[in-house]
Scaffold this motif. Structure first.
Motif, mmCIF file in Angstrom:
data_model
loop_
_atom_site.group_PDB
_atom_site.id
_atom_site.type_symbol
_atom_site.label_atom_id
_atom_site.label_comp_id
_atom_site.label_asym_id
_atom_site.label_seq_id
_atom_site.Cartn_x
_atom_site.Cartn_y
_atom_site.Cartn_z
ATOM 1 N N ALA A 174 -21.342 16.459 -39.057
ATOM 2 C CA ALA A 174 -22.579 16.981 -38.489
ATOM 3 C C ALA A 174 -23.007 18.214 -39.248
ATOM 4 O O ALA A 174 -22.211 18.853 -39.925
ATOM 5 N N ARG A 175 -24.272 18.507 -39.109
ATOM 6 C CA ARG A 175 -24.748 19.783 -39.591
ATOM 7 C C ARG A 175 -25.441 20.475 -38.422
ATOM 8 O O ARG A 175 -26.370 19.928 -37.824
ATOM 9 N N ALA A 176 -24.913 21.649 -38.080
ATOM 10 C CA ALA A 176 -25.523 22.455 -37.017
ATOM 11 C C ALA A 176 -26.229 23.607 -37.698
ATOM 12 O O ALA A 176 -25.595 24.412 -38.364
ATOM 13 N N GLU A 207 -31.232 25.012 -43.847
ATOM 14 C CA GLU A 207 -29.800 24.734 -44.033
ATOM 15 C C GLU A 207 -29.511 23.252 -44.248
ATOM 16 O O GLU A 207 -28.516 22.889 -44.854
ATOM 17 N N VAL A 257 -28.051 22.697 -48.900
ATOM 18 C CA VAL A 257 -26.719 22.252 -49.360
ATOM 19 C C VAL A 257 -26.808 21.299 -50.548
ATOM 20 O O VAL A 257 -25.805 21.016 -51.186
ATOM 21 N N GLN A 297 -24.812 24.667 -54.666
ATOM 22 C CA GLN A 297 -24.029 24.394 -53.446
ATOM 23 C C GLN A 297 -23.540 22.951 -53.352
ATOM 24 O O GLN A 297 -22.611 22.663 -52.616
ATOM 25 N N LEU A 310 -20.726 34.854 -38.121
ATOM 26 C CA LEU A 310 -20.702 33.472 -38.620
ATOM 27 C C LEU A 310 -21.445 32.573 -37.633
ATOM 28 O O LEU A 310 -22.375 31.880 -37.975
ATOM 29 N N ASN A 323 -22.791 33.721 -41.582
ATOM 30 C CA ASN A 323 -23.778 32.655 -41.428
ATOM 31 C C ASN A 323 -24.672 32.597 -42.673
ATOM 32 O O ASN A 323 -25.120 33.631 -43.158
ATOM 33 N N SER A 324 -24.949 31.379 -43.157
ATOM 34 C CA SER A 324 -25.668 31.256 -44.428
ATOM 35 C C SER A 324 -27.096 31.780 -44.342
ATOM 36 O O SER A 324 -27.664 32.212 -45.341
ATOM 37 N N TYR A 358 -28.990 19.748 -34.536
ATOM 38 C CA TYR A 358 -27.636 19.215 -34.682
ATOM 39 C C TYR A 358 -27.757 17.736 -35.013
ATOM 40 O O TYR A 358 -28.109 16.929 -34.153
ATOM 41 N N ARG A 373 -22.465 11.826 -45.051
ATOM 42 C CA ARG A 373 -22.690 12.436 -46.360
ATOM 43 C C ARG A 373 -22.246 11.403 -47.383
ATOM 44 O O ARG A 373 -21.138 10.869 -47.273
#
Lengths: 318, 536
Positions: B160-162, B168, B172, B177, B284, B360-361, B522, B527
């Motif tokens: 998942a990507r939150a 964001e 990636v 990245q 974070l 956190n990015s 979310y 991937r």
């Protein structure tokens, strides 16, 4: 005798060293390390491999396995068990914070299981072959077979959620402080933990009691016309108690390790619960401390039992 | 000869310097194979059955809403089309895909098993394995410098990507990245566009274009959106406050919440999120109710995380070109220990955050954009030159537009310099401060029993007024903890959120609990390792 005790104590040192090395090696062979757990995968991509390495270097995790082991060992020998990698808290402090909860739970469980197990064992021995014996024996087997967590969840569901008689978990409600405040929280986990231990004690004391009752001195006592209760209690039970005490002695290490499963099920803030978190987050200084103290407790209990056995039977000292 | 072997030999011949055994060609680098996989999976049925109707099938990584372009290909289940695409791409039936995942729950295993069956139906064999240990590391191994060979060894990864900010989802894929999709000029340009403006309309168009591009490329095969299920007991009254993304910080009217008084006449609210061994640092993962109770932010956001006001700041001004932002701090703010909250705390926090890896990015992106951040990080400057202080005023001069600068300051909590000045940024979480943290927020910590409970009481000097609830008791455990259902059933949980299906199912059976689904950023996806080659 003193030489024997000293020899046993000296033997504990290499044993502890070997065990500590094996635990350390086991942790080393586990994939990942404490830093791996600092960034949740769902938030991945937010920290570069270089930054991960910088954290590892700061925490001393990029040193070789042997180097890290000896650094840890040297600290441990000096009484410095280091700091939790995930939270930075002194390991000794964590242990001291969690130990009272575990001791409370373990002592209660050992007490309940010893008293209950011995009493039931004696009853089943005295009523050998009766319906009571068969029922309790089957009950004991069931107690041995069903896992703790099942008992725990069933007890929680019924006594805490269904009937509302007891709390659903934790050691204390906020605003309360004394042991008596904690008692309602202790009842369920201690009883569930004790039940699985009780079955073992019951089986053991039943066998010991049957063995004692078949001895000649019991027959002699009975022939002398002593009342049956005196024969059973003063002659049979006293003799049967010795192996039960040995069994309980072997369970003393349990005081340190506690019950991981029961602490988890009942949200009990003890050493076992902490151990689970530490293993999951690969917090090796914390895992080492808890595992080693559990091992040490086993060795000490074993030593005490060996000493007692040696006192009784001098042949073992040879 | 097996086609993969042919790929391997050609790969070795093409690269010359690479040994034959070092890498193999990657059939997933062909977009048609990725599209075939998307067509082969009946996500609608899976969402309805396996996920009990709690998840929403996804057609993009970007959640549904105004930032989602219309007309994306839904990749509706079509196994014939999947087979045709595979045939067109030269897929050898029976070739194997190595799928990895990192969730430990039974739902994931069931899902993986279902996917295995769907893929087998179109001629793709799938092996699956759970990543253990350094999961984040294994998912993010950098590729070779020429972007020809992946560093990751897996073919597809379920995860998942939150996201705090929509960027964001796509940042990636950038060349600095990326771990699983090779950069392309088009994608690099799109990444620059979604990050290069503060104008929402310009950004929206950039996102639309990116979504359409990725809808064809499928660097990630989007699977489903998991909503956050917010639970609330009937004891609690939030006085009309909107529900929002509980994973982050938003204006939820917390100080006006009330709960039914207990037998002593006290209003005690029960929540989760208490620490087991330490309080989680909030640079974070800034969210969570306990974080909000303790730490105020300079700005506030609404439930959709759009900045809507000020909190520690009295005012803020974003320059027209988006390259300068000025905050004026409120006067007289204090920390829970009575020390004054000053502009020095803000400066120290930003400078320390720049050196803190577990960050956190979105915050990283903002702080790295401040003029002089590079020189400060390289050790060439003692302070960040782009941070200018004037009394209660603080100006950040940026070298480029940062689309999320306001989001950053509605989420980033400033920390007390007077208690943390000695922190090693590499060991930020290990600082003793996190044993008993203080903030300037509406509640302060009254008592901590680690791994048992934490008590919060209203902060009497809170600038927004004293909270109405007398006490908040937090139990340990996160949103997936099994204790949620138990505590809720015992009447010891009044508010929180979870995405764990078993907890949701248990909570919705309780009459005194109301569950409300909330859309959040979310997205679960596969991937796909799409580099031309991968390590053997």
């Amino acid at each position: 005798m003193l030489t024997y005790i000293l020899r046993r104590i000296l033997l504990m040192i290499p044993m502890l060293l070997v065990v500590s090395f094996l635990i350390y090696l086991g942790l080393e062979l586990t994939p990942g390390d404490a830093v791996s757990y600092m960034i949740p995968p769902d938030l991945g991509g937010q920290i570069s491999p270089e930054q991960m390495e910088a954290i590892r270097e700061s925490l001393g995790l990029n040193k070789s396995f042997i180097e890290r082991y000896f650094i840890w060992l040297w600290g441990a020998v000096q009484g410095n068990f280091g700091y939790s990698l995930s939270g930075g808290v002194s390991i000794s402090q964590i242990f001291l914070d969690r130990l009272p909860a575990t001791l409370e739970l373990s002592i209660a469980a050992i007490l309940i299981s010893t008293v209950l197990g011995t009493a039931l064992g004696v009853i089943t021995a005295l009523k050998r072959g009766s319906a009571t014996d068969i029922t309790l024996t089957i009950g004991g087997m069931i107690g041995l077979s069903i896992p703790d967590f099942f008992f725990g969840l069933a007890a929680l569901s019924f006594f805490a959620l269904e009937l509302g008689w007891l709390p659903v978990g934790g050691r204390l409600m906020p605003g309360y402080e004394t042991f008596w405040d904690r008692l309602p929280h202790l009842i369920l986990p201690a009883t569930v933990l004790a039940l699985s231990l009780t079955a073992g004690v019951m089986r053991y004391s039943r066998a010991a009691m049957l063995d004692a009752l078949s001895q000649e001195f019991v027959r002699t006592a009975r022939a002398k016309g002593l009342p049956e209760w005196r024969v059973n209690v003063l002659h049979g039970f006293r003799v049967a108690l010795t192996p039960v005490i040995v069994l309980v002695g072997f369970r003393l290490p349990f005081l340190i390790g506690g019950s991981v499963v029961i602490e988890k099920v009942f949200q009990w803030p003890g050493v076992g619960n902490e151990f689970v978190s530490a293993v999951r987050s690969q917090d090796y200084p914390l895992v080492m401390m808890i595992a080693l103290l559990s091992v040490l407790a086993v060795l000490i209990a074993s030593l005490i039992i060996d000493i007692l056995t040696a006192v009784v039977d001098p042949r073992v000292r040879l | 000869m097996h086609k993969l072997t042919t790929y391997a030999l050609s790969a070795a011949l093409m690269l010359g310097t690479t040994p034959v055994w070092a890498q193999v060609a990657n059939p997933l680098s062909d977009a048609r194979v990725r599209q075939a996989i998307a067509y082969a999976i009946d996500m609608d049925t899976i969402a309805e059955t396996l996920f009990r109707g709690l998840d929403i099938p996804a057609d993009s990584m970007i959640p549904n809403g105004e930032w989602k372009v219309d007309g994306l290909n839904q990749y509706t289940y079509d196994p014939d089309k999947a087979r045709a695409l595979l045939d067109e791409a030269g897929w050898v039936p029976g070739s194997t895909i190595d799928m990895v995942y990192y969730y430990g729950d039974q739902d994931t295993v069931d899902f993986m098993t279902a996917i295995q069956a769907y893929l087998a139906d179109v001629g793709i064999d799938m092996t699956m394995r759970k990543l253990e240990g350094d999961v984040t590391g294994e998912l993010n191994v950098p590729p070779s410098e020429d972007f020809q060979t992946s560093g990751v060894t897996w073919d597809m990864a379920y995860g998942a990507r939150a996201a705090l900010a929509l960027q964001e989802y796509f940042n990636v894929y950038s060349s600095d990245q990326t771990a699983y999709t090779p950069p392309t000029p088009e994608r690099e340009d799109l990444i620059a566009r979604i990050n290069g403006s503060a104008d929402p309309e310009v950004l929206k168009q950039a996102f639309y274009d990116f979504e359409e591009y990725e809808n064809e490329m499928l660097s990630d095969i989007p699977l489903y959106y998991r909503q956050l299920q917010v639970y609330q007991s009937d004891r609690l009254d939030r006085h009309g406050a909107d529900l929002g993304n509980e994973n982050f910080i938003y204006d939820n009217n917390l100080i006006n919440w009330t709960v039914e008084p207990n037998e002593d006449g006290e209003e005690v609210m029960y929540i989760g999120g208490a620490p087991e061994q330490f309080f989680e640092h909030r640079w974070l993962n800034p969210g969570g109710l306990t974080s909000q109770m303790l730490f105020d932010r300079l700005l506030t956001a609404n439930g959709s995380l759009v900045t809507n006001g000020v909190q520690q700041a009295e005012s803020y001004t974003l320059s027209e070109d988006g390259k300068s932002i000025t905050f004026v701090l409120k006067e007289g703010l204090t920390w829970h220990d009575g020390e004054p909250f000053t502009v020095e705390d803000v400066v120290w926090s930003i400078e320390t955050a720049l050196k803190t890896p577990t960050m956190n990015s979105v915050f990283v992106s903002t702080f790295n954009a401040i003029e002089g951040a590079d020189a400060y990080l390289n050790g060439d400057a003692e302070h960040v030159s782009g941070i200018v202080v004037d009394g209660r005023s603080l100006t950040l001069n940026l070298i480029r537009v940062d689309a999320n600068v306001l989001t950053t300051f509605s989420q980033f909590p400033v920390m007390p310099k007077h208690l943390m000045a000695d922190v090693n940024p590499l060991e930020f979480q290990q600082h003793p401060f996190w044993q008993n943290p203080i903030g300037t927020g509406p509640f302060r910590i009254e008592e901590i029993q680690m791994n048992d409970f934490t008590r919060f009481v209203p902060f009497e000097d809170y600038h927004g007024g004293t909270a109405k609830i007398d006490e908040v008791v937090a139990w340990p455990g996160g949103e997936s903890d099994e204790s949620i259902a138990r505590n809720a059933a015992a009447g010891l949980l009044d508010f929180g959120s979870t995405r764990t299906l078993s907890n949701v199912e248990a909570l919705r059976e309780m009459d005194h609990i109301t569950l409300t689904p909330v859309d959040i950023n979310y997205t679960r996806s596969f991937r796909v390792n799409a580099f031309p080659f991968k390590p053997e």
